[in-house]
Scaffold this motif. Sequence first.
Motif, PDB file in Angstrom:
ATOM      1  N   GLY A   8     -21.651   9.775  14.172  1.00  0.00           N
ATOM      2  CA  GLY A   8     -21.544  11.222  13.965  1.00  0.00           C
ATOM      3  C   GLY A   8     -22.138  11.568  12.614  1.00  0.00           C
ATOM      4  N   ASP A  56     -27.343  14.600  18.802  1.00  0.00           N
ATOM      5  CA  ASP A  56     -28.074  15.859  18.675  1.00  0.00           C
ATOM      6  C   ASP A  56     -29.568  15.552  18.542  1.00  0.00           C
ATOM      7  OD1 ASP A  56     -29.160  18.278  17.946  1.00  0.00           O
ATOM      8  OD2 ASP A  56     -27.612  18.761  16.454  1.00  0.00           O
ATOM      9  N   SER A  95     -19.018  14.016  25.256  1.00  0.00           N
ATOM     10  CA  SER A  95     -18.657  14.545  23.937  1.00  0.00           C
ATOM     11  C   SER A  95     -19.467  15.768  23.519  1.00  0.00           C
ATOM     12  CB  SER A  95     -18.757  13.449  22.871  1.00  0.00           C
ATOM     13  OG  SER A  95     -20.061  12.942  22.808  1.00  0.00           O
ATOM     14  N   LEU A  99     -20.508  22.054  23.080  1.00  0.00           N
ATOM     15  CA  LEU A  99     -21.196  22.097  21.784  1.00  0.00           C
ATOM     16  C   LEU A  99     -22.530  22.810  21.969  1.00  0.00           C
ATOM     17  CD1 LEU A  99     -20.826  18.543  20.143  1.00  0.00           C
ATOM     18  CD2 LEU A  99     -19.422  20.579  19.811  1.00  0.00           C
ATOM     19  N   ILE A 134     -16.717   9.473  13.185  1.00  0.00           N
ATOM     20  CA  ILE A 134     -16.488  10.886  12.829  1.00  0.00           C
ATOM     21  C   ILE A 134     -17.395  11.776  13.684  1.00  0.00           C
ATOM     22  CG2 ILE A 134     -15.412  10.979  10.555  1.00  0.00           C
ATOM     23  CD1 ILE A 134     -18.192  10.739   9.305  1.00  0.00           C
ATOM     24  N   ILE A 135     -17.392  11.520  14.992  1.00  0.00           N
ATOM     25  CA  ILE A 135     -18.113  12.395  15.919  1.00  0.00           C
ATOM     26  C   ILE A 135     -17.268  13.654  16.144  1.00  0.00           C
ATOM     27  CG2 ILE A 135     -19.192  10.398  17.038  1.00  0.00           C
ATOM     28  CD1 ILE A 135     -17.358  10.925  19.485  1.00  0.00           C
ATOM     29  N   SER A 136     -17.834  14.644  16.819  1.00  0.00           N
ATOM     30  CA  SER A 136     -17.085  15.873  17.110  1.00  0.00           C
ATOM     31  C   SER A 136     -15.822  15.536  17.895  1.00  0.00           C
ATOM     32  CB  SER A 136     -17.934  16.821  17.967  1.00  0.00           C
ATOM     33  OG  SER A 136     -19.223  16.932  17.434  1.00  0.00           O
ATOM     34  N   THR A 137     -14.777  16.313  17.683  1.00  0.00           N
ATOM     35  CA  THR A 137     -13.536  16.108  18.437  1.00  0.00           C
ATOM     36  C   THR A 137     -13.831  16.228  19.926  1.00  0.00           C
ATOM     37  OG1 THR A 137     -12.324  17.080  16.606  1.00  0.00           O
ATOM     38  CG2 THR A 137     -11.164  16.933  18.694  1.00  0.00           C
ATOM     39  N   TYR A 166     -17.726   3.426  21.828  1.00  0.00           N
ATOM     40  CA  TYR A 166     -18.104   2.890  20.512  1.00  0.00           C
ATOM     41  C   TYR A 166     -17.166   1.757  20.086  1.00  0.00           C
ATOM     42  CZ  TYR A 166     -21.379   6.746  19.572  1.00  0.00           C
ATOM     43  OH  TYR A 166     -22.440   7.627  19.603  1.00  0.00           O
ATOM     44  N   ILE A 187     -10.965  10.676  14.081  1.00  0.00           N
ATOM     45  CA  ILE A 187     -10.874  11.849  14.959  1.00  0.00           C
ATOM     46  C   ILE A 187      -9.678  11.676  15.920  1.00  0.00           C
ATOM     47  CG2 ILE A 187     -13.393  12.007  14.767  1.00  0.00           C
ATOM     48  CD1 ILE A 187     -13.447  11.660  17.881  1.00  0.00           C
ATOM     49  N   THR A 247     -18.983  23.552  11.788  1.00  0.00           N
ATOM     50  CA  THR A 247     -19.214  23.278  13.218  1.00  0.00           C
ATOM     51  C   THR A 247     -18.011  22.607  13.863  1.00  0.00           C
ATOM     52  OG1 THR A 247     -20.375  21.289  12.520  1.00  0.00           O
ATOM     53  CG2 THR A 247     -21.732  23.147  13.193  1.00  0.00           C
ATOM     54  N   ASP A 248     -17.201  21.920  13.047  1.00  0.00           N
ATOM     55  CA  ASP A 248     -16.000  21.299  13.596  1.00  0.00           C
ATOM     56  C   ASP A 248     -15.054  22.377  14.115  1.00  0.00           C
ATOM     57  OD1 ASP A 248     -14.266  19.214  14.226  1.00  0.00           O
ATOM     58  OD2 ASP A 248     -13.229  19.392  12.314  1.00  0.00           O
ATOM     59  N   ASP A 320     -13.178  21.239   3.410  1.00  0.00           N
ATOM     60  CA  ASP A 320     -12.717  20.382   4.497  1.00  0.00           C
ATOM     61  C   ASP A 320     -13.357  18.992   4.484  1.00  0.00           C
ATOM     62  OD1 ASP A 320     -11.042  20.233   6.617  1.00  0.00           O
ATOM     63  OD2 ASP A 320     -12.442  21.085   8.079  1.00  0.00           O
TER      64      ASP A 320
HETATM   65  N1  LIG Z   1     -11.307  17.207   6.760  1.00  0.00           N
HETATM   66  C1  LIG Z   1     -12.083  17.090   7.811  1.00  0.00           C
HETATM   67  O1  LIG Z   1     -13.196  17.576   7.801  1.00  0.00           O
HETATM   68  C2  LIG Z   1     -11.595  16.324   8.986  1.00  0.00           C
HETATM   69  C3  LIG Z   1     -10.291  15.828   9.018  1.00  0.00           C
HETATM   70  C4  LIG Z   1      -9.873  15.066  10.103  1.00  0.00           C
HETATM   71  C5  LIG Z   1     -10.753  14.806  11.139  1.00  0.00           C
HETATM   72  N2  LIG Z   1     -12.014  15.304  11.104  1.00  0.00           N
HETATM   73  C6  LIG Z   1     -12.892  15.029  12.223  1.00  0.00           C
HETATM   74  O2  LIG Z   1     -14.114  14.457  11.799  1.00  0.00           O
HETATM   75  C7  LIG Z   1     -15.119  14.770  12.759  1.00  0.00           C
HETATM   76  C8  LIG Z   1     -16.404  15.177  12.057  1.00  0.00           C
HETATM   77  O3  LIG Z   1     -16.236  16.384  11.366  1.00  0.00           O
HETATM   78  P1  LIG Z   1     -17.511  17.129  10.787  1.00  0.00           P
HETATM   79  O4  LIG Z   1     -17.018  18.268   9.976  1.00  0.00           O
HETATM   80  O5  LIG Z   1     -18.445  16.144  10.173  1.00  0.00           O
HETATM   81  O6  LIG Z   1     -18.143  17.698  12.133  1.00  0.00           O
HETATM   82  P2  LIG Z   1     -19.692  18.051  12.432  1.00  0.00           P
HETATM   83  O7  LIG Z   1     -19.683  18.936  13.618  1.00  0.00           O
HETATM   84  O8  LIG Z   1     -20.367  18.526  11.191  1.00  0.00           O
HETATM   85  O9  LIG Z   1     -20.328  16.624  12.797  1.00  0.00           O
HETATM   86  C9  LIG Z   1     -20.041  15.943  13.967  1.00  0.00           C
HETATM   87  C10 LIG Z   1     -21.333  15.257  14.402  1.00  0.00           C
HETATM   88  O10 LIG Z   1     -21.031  14.381  15.480  1.00  0.00           O
HETATM   89  C11 LIG Z   1     -22.093  14.459  16.419  1.00  0.00           C
HETATM   90  N3  LIG Z   1     -21.643  13.909  17.680  1.00  0.00           N
HETATM   91  C12 LIG Z   1     -20.944  14.508  18.689  1.00  0.00           C
HETATM   92  N4  LIG Z   1     -20.724  13.630  19.680  1.00  0.00           N
HETATM   93  C13 LIG Z   1     -21.280  12.450  19.297  1.00  0.00           C
HETATM   94  C14 LIG Z   1     -21.387  11.172  19.887  1.00  0.00           C
HETATM   95  N5  LIG Z   1     -20.868  10.938  21.084  1.00  0.00           N
HETATM   96  N6  LIG Z   1     -22.043  10.198  19.206  1.00  0.00           N
HETATM   97  C15 LIG Z   1     -22.579  10.423  17.979  1.00  0.00           C
HETATM   98  N7  LIG Z   1     -22.525  11.633  17.377  1.00  0.00           N
HETATM   99  C16 LIG Z   1     -21.869  12.619  18.023  1.00  0.00           C
HETATM  100  C17 LIG Z   1     -22.468  15.916  16.424  1.00  0.00           C
HETATM  101  O11 LIG Z   1     -23.751  16.118  16.974  1.00  0.00           O
HETATM  102  C18 LIG Z   1     -22.408  16.221  14.923  1.00  0.00           C
HETATM  103  O12 LIG Z   1     -23.640  15.948  14.285  1.00  0.00           O
HETATM  104  C19 LIG Z   1     -14.531  15.842  13.683  1.00  0.00           C
HETATM  105  O13 LIG Z   1     -14.126  15.296  14.910  1.00  0.00           O
HETATM  106  C20 LIG Z   1     -13.315  16.296  12.929  1.00  0.00           C
HETATM  107  O14 LIG Z   1     -12.285  16.749  13.783  1.00  0.00           O
HETATM  108  C21 LIG Z   1     -12.452  16.067  10.052  1.00  0.00           C
END
Ligand SMILES: NC(=O)c1ccc[n+]([C@@H]2O[C@H](COP(=O)([O-])OP(=O)(O)OC[C@H]3O[C@@H](n4cnc5c(N)ncnc54)[C@H](O)[C@@H]3O)[C@@H](O)[C@H]2O)c1
Length: 383
Positions: A8, A56, A95, A99, A134-137, A166, A187, A247-248, A320
Amino acid sequence: MVRVVVLGTGYVASHLAVGLERIRKGLVKPYGVPLAKYDLPYRVEDVRVVATYDIDVAKIGKTLYDVAREVFGKEYPVPEELKGIKVREGIKLNSDKGLNIKARGLEEEIGLREAVERLADEWVELRPDVVINIISTEEAKAFNDVEALRKAIEGGSEGVSASHAYAYAAYLYAKKVGRGVAFVNAIPTPIANDPAVVKLFEDANSVVFGDDGATGATPLTADLLEHLAERNRLVEFIVQFNIGGNTDFLALTVPERNKMKEFTKSSIVKDILGYDAPHYIKPTGYLEPLGDKKFVAMHIEYLSFNGFRDSIFINARINDSPALAGMLVDLARLGKIALDRGVKGTLYEVNAFFMKKPGPADARNISKIVAFAGLMKWLGLRR
Ligand SMILES: NC(=O)c1ccc[n+]([C@@H]2O[C@H](COP(=O)([O-])OP(=O)(O)OC[C@H]3O[C@@H](n4cnc5c(N)ncnc54)[C@H](O)[C@@H]3O)[C@@H](O)[C@H]2O)c1
């Protein structure tokens, strides 16, 4: 050195890689890395991102430098070193649902079985000690049984989340090289909470940390609840709002994804208080101009001595992604330390402090203050 592969390539990945380079160059101090003050076998500067993955189409094949420039804006001094890290193609499965991206995944071309093999082979080349998810939820469920998980991977994609695929690739990689790997699941997908994954990792002398990185308002709520529980005050209700513009948060406007977050966040109430006080704790909305600096509001009402009622109100703006990125630096170091110490499966002492829904599946959620003391004890450190 602690070699890290990141799954991610979004905000958190960019903050992690940029922050690490800036710390290495002495441009910033490692604030926000919980254990940076203590002497650990690996230094913050030893953590290196060696590759990242995404689905992406607009990111695959670019460098992490290009992606980070989009995240931070053209004015920000993104370190040139990130030009050496290419974004590779990952596994998509479901996933990308909801999106707003054009996505592709390795499994679409070669099938899931081959795709996990290919990743494991790439990692044999890249030699990561730690893989960070840390892929999208995403919407996902636990398999519980190793054979069910194995069958789902071998037989196609039935019910398999990208995170499970993964984790399975990490397991195959560990088997191939005959050396353990640490998988950090930041995540909500149940990975450290899935007995099937924990068992697989035990078999491969590997360790999994998870689930869902505890940053922002949730750990603060947990510690406030501990404060109230220790003083035997009766919590009548808790409301906690989170509105963000990254985007999250946009992804969380999809109901199934929001449910995953709600589940990992809400488990703190009953676990810490011992009773299920009425609560509303979930990401509440998306508002673009807020960007990555989310708005958090909290209201807790409780009964004190002689029936008197008190209220706590909190309003905050919290960046965040850097919050999670700082924790990932320690999770990477702890992953390697756990492997050095021969830990297999999962490790509650780490999960309890760093995660919203600490594994294993039957583990309790405790406050972060209490969890930090447990972590220090495991590390043999004193405050
Ligand atoms: N404080 C925080 O920001 C926080 C806290 C806890 C959990 N998280 C989790 O961390 C994750 C990442 O957050 P972010 O702000 O970087 O989000 P983001 O949307 O900026 O980045 C997520 C990336 O993952 C990619 N993605 C989606 N599915 C995928 C897959 N199957 N394989 C590879 N890549 C994939 C997306 O294209 C995107 O580029 C989220 O799931 C979020 O819930 C974030």
